[in-house]
Structure formats: structure tokens, C-alpha cells
Enzyme design. Structure first.
Site, PDB file in Angstrom:
ATOM      1  CG  ASP A   1       1.183   2.024   6.103  1.00 52.61           C
ATOM      2  OD1 ASP A   1       2.235   2.183   6.753  1.00 52.61           O
ATOM      3  OD2 ASP A   1       1.180   1.644   4.915  1.00 52.61           O
TER       4      ASP A   1
ATOM      5  CE  LYS B   1      -5.643  14.027   8.976  1.00 52.19           C
ATOM      6  NZ  LYS B   1      -4.667  14.404   7.966  1.00 52.19           N
TER       7      LYS B   1
ATOM      8  CD  GLU C   1       6.398 -10.032   8.373  1.00 55.08           C
ATOM      9  OE1 GLU C   1       7.001 -11.059   8.732  1.00 55.08           O
ATOM     10  OE2 GLU C   1       6.708  -8.887   8.741  1.00 55.08           O
TER      11      GLU C   1
ATOM     12  CB  THR D   1       8.771  -5.402  13.326  1.00 50.05           C
ATOM     13  OG1 THR D   1       7.951  -4.414  13.956  1.00 50.05           O
ATOM     14  CG2 THR D   1       8.041  -6.720  13.227  1.00 50.05           C
ATOM     15  NE  ARG D   2      13.151  -0.507   9.434  1.00 51.21           N
ATOM     16  CZ  ARG D   2      13.711  -0.488   8.233  1.00 51.21           C
ATOM     17  NH1 ARG D   2      15.005  -0.591   8.110  1.00 51.21           N
ATOM     18  NH2 ARG D   2      12.987  -0.378   7.146  1.00 51.21           N
ATOM     19  CE1 TYR D   3       7.999   1.230   9.725  1.00 55.59           C
ATOM     20  CE2 TYR D   3       6.595   2.733  10.959  1.00 55.59           C
ATOM     21  CZ  TYR D   3       7.332   2.437   9.831  1.00 55.59           C
ATOM     22  OH  TYR D   3       7.409   3.352   8.816  1.00 55.59           O
TER      23      TYR D   3
ATOM     24  CG  ASP E   1      -2.082  -3.530  -2.722  1.00 59.02           C
ATOM     25  OD1 ASP E   1      -2.353  -4.394  -1.859  1.00 59.02           O
ATOM     26  OD2 ASP E   1      -2.751  -2.499  -2.884  1.00 59.02           O
TER      27      ASP E   1
HETATM   28  C1  LIG Z   1       4.256   0.941   9.252  1.00 62.15           C
HETATM   29  S1  LIG Z   1       5.120  -0.146   8.209  1.00 62.15           S
HETATM   30  C2  LIG Z   1       5.481  -1.560   9.233  1.00 62.15           C
HETATM   31  C3  LIG Z   1       6.571  -2.421   8.671  1.00 62.15           C
HETATM   32  C4  LIG Z   1       6.904  -3.695   9.452  1.00 62.15           C
HETATM   33  N1  LIG Z   1       5.792  -4.623   9.463  1.00 62.15           N
HETATM   34  C5  LIG Z   1       7.343  -3.385  10.861  1.00 62.15           C
HETATM   35  O1  LIG Z   1       6.600  -3.697  11.815  1.00 62.15           O
HETATM   36  O2  LIG Z   1       8.450  -2.838  11.028  1.00 62.15           O
HETATM   37  C6  LIG Z   1       3.824  -0.769   7.169  1.00 62.15           C
HETATM   38  C7  LIG Z   1       4.365  -1.418   5.896  1.00 62.15           C
HETATM   39  O3  LIG Z   1       3.313  -2.044   5.173  1.00 62.15           O
HETATM   40  C8  LIG Z   1       3.532  -1.855   3.785  1.00 62.15           C
HETATM   41  N2  LIG Z   1       2.231  -2.008   3.134  1.00 62.15           N
HETATM   42  C9  LIG Z   1       1.129  -1.242   3.339  1.00 62.15           C
HETATM   43  N3  LIG Z   1       0.090  -1.691   2.615  1.00 62.15           N
HETATM   44  C10 LIG Z   1       0.552  -2.787   1.930  1.00 62.15           C
HETATM   45  C11 LIG Z   1      -0.054  -3.677   0.997  1.00 62.15           C
HETATM   46  N4  LIG Z   1      -1.339  -3.527   0.660  1.00 62.15           N
HETATM   47  N5  LIG Z   1       0.691  -4.662   0.472  1.00 62.15           N
HETATM   48  C12 LIG Z   1       1.999  -4.800   0.825  1.00 62.15           C
HETATM   49  N6  LIG Z   1       2.623  -3.986   1.721  1.00 62.15           N
HETATM   50  C13 LIG Z   1       1.903  -2.992   2.249  1.00 62.15           C
HETATM   51  C14 LIG Z   1       4.115  -0.464   3.709  1.00 62.15           C
HETATM   52  O4  LIG Z   1       4.839  -0.254   2.510  1.00 62.15           O
HETATM   53  C15 LIG Z   1       5.010  -0.424   4.947  1.00 62.15           C
HETATM   54  O5  LIG Z   1       6.327  -0.858   4.662  1.00 62.15           O
END
Ligand SMILES: C[S@@+](CC[C@H](N)C(=O)[O-])C[C@H]1O[C@@H](n2cnc3c(N)ncnc32)[C@H](O)[C@@H]1O
Length: 229
Positions: free
Chosen positions: A134, A138, A51, A208-210, A112
Site C-alpha cells: 500500500d 500522502k 511474503e 502478482t495481481r497488482y 498484521d
Molecule cells: C496493494 S496490495 C498488494 C498485494 C499483492 N502483494 C500483489 O502484489 O498483488 C497490498 C496488500 O498488503 C496487505 N498488507 C498491508 N499491510 C500489511 C501488514 N502490515 N501485514 C500484512 N499484510 C498487509 C494489504 O491487506 C494488501 O492486501
């Protein structure tokens, strides 16, 4: 205290700091070269799942509880999210003595994910989840969107034939982008046959939370499941 995880965000509350101090070392992985699952898990599992960006970790924690024969690797850069996952996995609250440190089937990469994708064995994963990434809406930031051909080449390499890449988003720019990139690839096919399936949460889905936040705001998430050919 030594912290792991690239991004700190809000200061960790005291019990979260203790979670990180007491449990992260037990589940943390930091491969710097190609690895085998037997090197990162103490047990052998029938299946393996990744994940990406697990946020608060509720999804990967629920999957890990449900599918005990599967080894899960979760990657997240935010230390608060990592602490939240550890709380889900251990049941650790203010009452530390109730926490369980038997976390057999989950490993955490606190950084990352792109740094370790090249180190996964080829054709080794049964599923990859990318939930509410994320969106970088843009146009000038579009290279930052996780769904791009470079990352997809790695996912195609590490997924088993027939393995699934599950993605979801509530951002129409991202969804259009994702579908246009995926449609041009010949190594993945979308599982859906009807348009309505994009807007219907599959029955096996764990929210999920989002996703919950999006639903509360009246947004319509789109669910995409791609099969590695
Ligand atoms: C918008 S949140 C969604 C979190 C979760 N998946 C949910 O649906 O509730 C996106 C998450 O991806 C993480 N993230 C973004 N790029 C990442 C990367 N390259 N490696 C690991 N985590 C990453 C961010 O820190 C953030 O917590």
C-alpha cells in the site's frame, strides 16, 4: 462461523467461507513469542521465505509449488485474500471433493505482519517479499509505509547474510521513498548495477495481481532487490 483475519472487506462468497472453515486451521500460525520453524512446519526445509501482504496469494502459491524444499510464511490482513491463497494451494473450487489438504510448505499469518516480525529467529530467512505494498502517497501518511527504519531493522535481523529483500511498486512516491530510506542503510545493498535493471522484471520473477493491474494501466513498475550484507 468464526472468522480470522483482521480486515473483512467484501463479504466472503460461500465457497470462500468453506475454504476458510475447512483449511485455514491447517495452515494458520499465531506466534505470541519467539518461535523456531520446527514448531510451525511439520517438515524440515532447506530454506525459509516470508511474503508480506500477499494479496490474492498467487505469488506465494506459485513459489511454494516451484520450490518444494522451501518453507513459506505468508502474512495478509484481508480475509478474502487469505481465502484466495487457500484456493490456489488446495485447488478448491465449487467441487470440494477435488481439494487437496496437503499443504506442507506454506503457513499463513492472518494479521498484521509487524506483530510477529520480532518473533522470527535471527538470521533465519533466505528471502522476504514485499510486492506492491500500500503506497500511502500522502506525505502526512508516510509513517504508515511499510518500508521504514523500524521494520527494516527487523528484516535485517531476521534475514540471513546474503538473503534478499525483494520489493516492487508502481508508485513513484513510494519508490523514491523506499530507495532513499534503503540507500541510507549500511546493512542492505541494492543488487542492481545498471539503472535499466530497476525497470526490468528479473527473469525469475512471478507476477502478482497488482503488478498485472499496473501493467494493464500502462504503468512501469520498479523492481528492487536488496541483499542483506
Ligand atoms: C496493494 S496490495 C498488494 C498485494 C499483492 N502483494 C500483489 O502484489 O498483488 C497490498 C496488500 O498488503 C496487505 N498488507 C498491508 N499491510 C500489511 C501488514 N502490515 N501485514 C500484512 N499484510 C498487509 C494489504 O491487506 C494488501 O492486501
Amino acid at each position: 462461523m468464526k472468522f480470522f483475519g483482521r480486515r473483512k472487506g467484501k463479504k466472503l462468497r460461500e465457497n470462500r467461507q468453506r475454504l476458510i472453515a475447512d483449511f485455514l486451521e491447517k495452515v494458520k500460525i499465531n506466534p505470541e513469542k519467539p518461535f523456531a520453524f520446527s514448531e510451525i512446519f511439520a517438515s524440515t526445509f532447506a530454506k525459509h521465505v516470508l511474503e508480506i501482504g500477499f494479496g490474492g496469494g498467487e505469488h506465494v502459491a506459485a513459489l511454494a509449488k516451484r520450490d518444494e524444499d522451501t518453507g513459506f510464511i505468508g502474512a495478509e490482513v484481508f480475509i478474502n485474500g487469505i481465502a484466495s491463497l487457500l484456493a490456489h494451494l488446495t485447488g478448491y473450487t465449487e467441487r470440494a471433493e477435488l481439494a487437496s489438504d496437503r499443504i506442507d510448505n506454506v503457513r499463513v499469518y492472518p494479521d498484521d505482519v509487524r506483530k510477529i516480525l520480532p518473533f522470527f529467529p535471527s538470521s533465519s530467512l533466505d528471502a522476504v517479499y514485499l510486492l506492491f505494498p500500500d503506497p500511502w502517497p500522502k506525505s502526512r501518511h508516510k509513517e504508515r509505509r511499510f518500508i521504514n527504519n523500524g521494520n527494516l531493522d527487523e528484516l535485517a535481523r531476521i534475514l540471513k547474510p546474503g538473503g534478499t529483500f525483494c520489493a516492487a511498486s508502481d508508485d513513484m512516491t513510494y519508490i523514491r521513498w523506499a530507495l532513499s530510506v534503503m540507500n541510507k542503510r549500511d546493512d542492505f545493498e541494492i543488487k542492481w548495477t545498471k539503472a535499466s535493471e530497476y525497470f526490468t522484471e528479473p527473469e525469475w520473477w512471478i507476477q502478482t495481481r497488482y503488478e498485472l493491474k499496473a501493467l494493464k494501466q500502462g504503468k512501469k513498475p520498479v523492481y528492487m532487490v536488496f541483499i542483506r550484507k
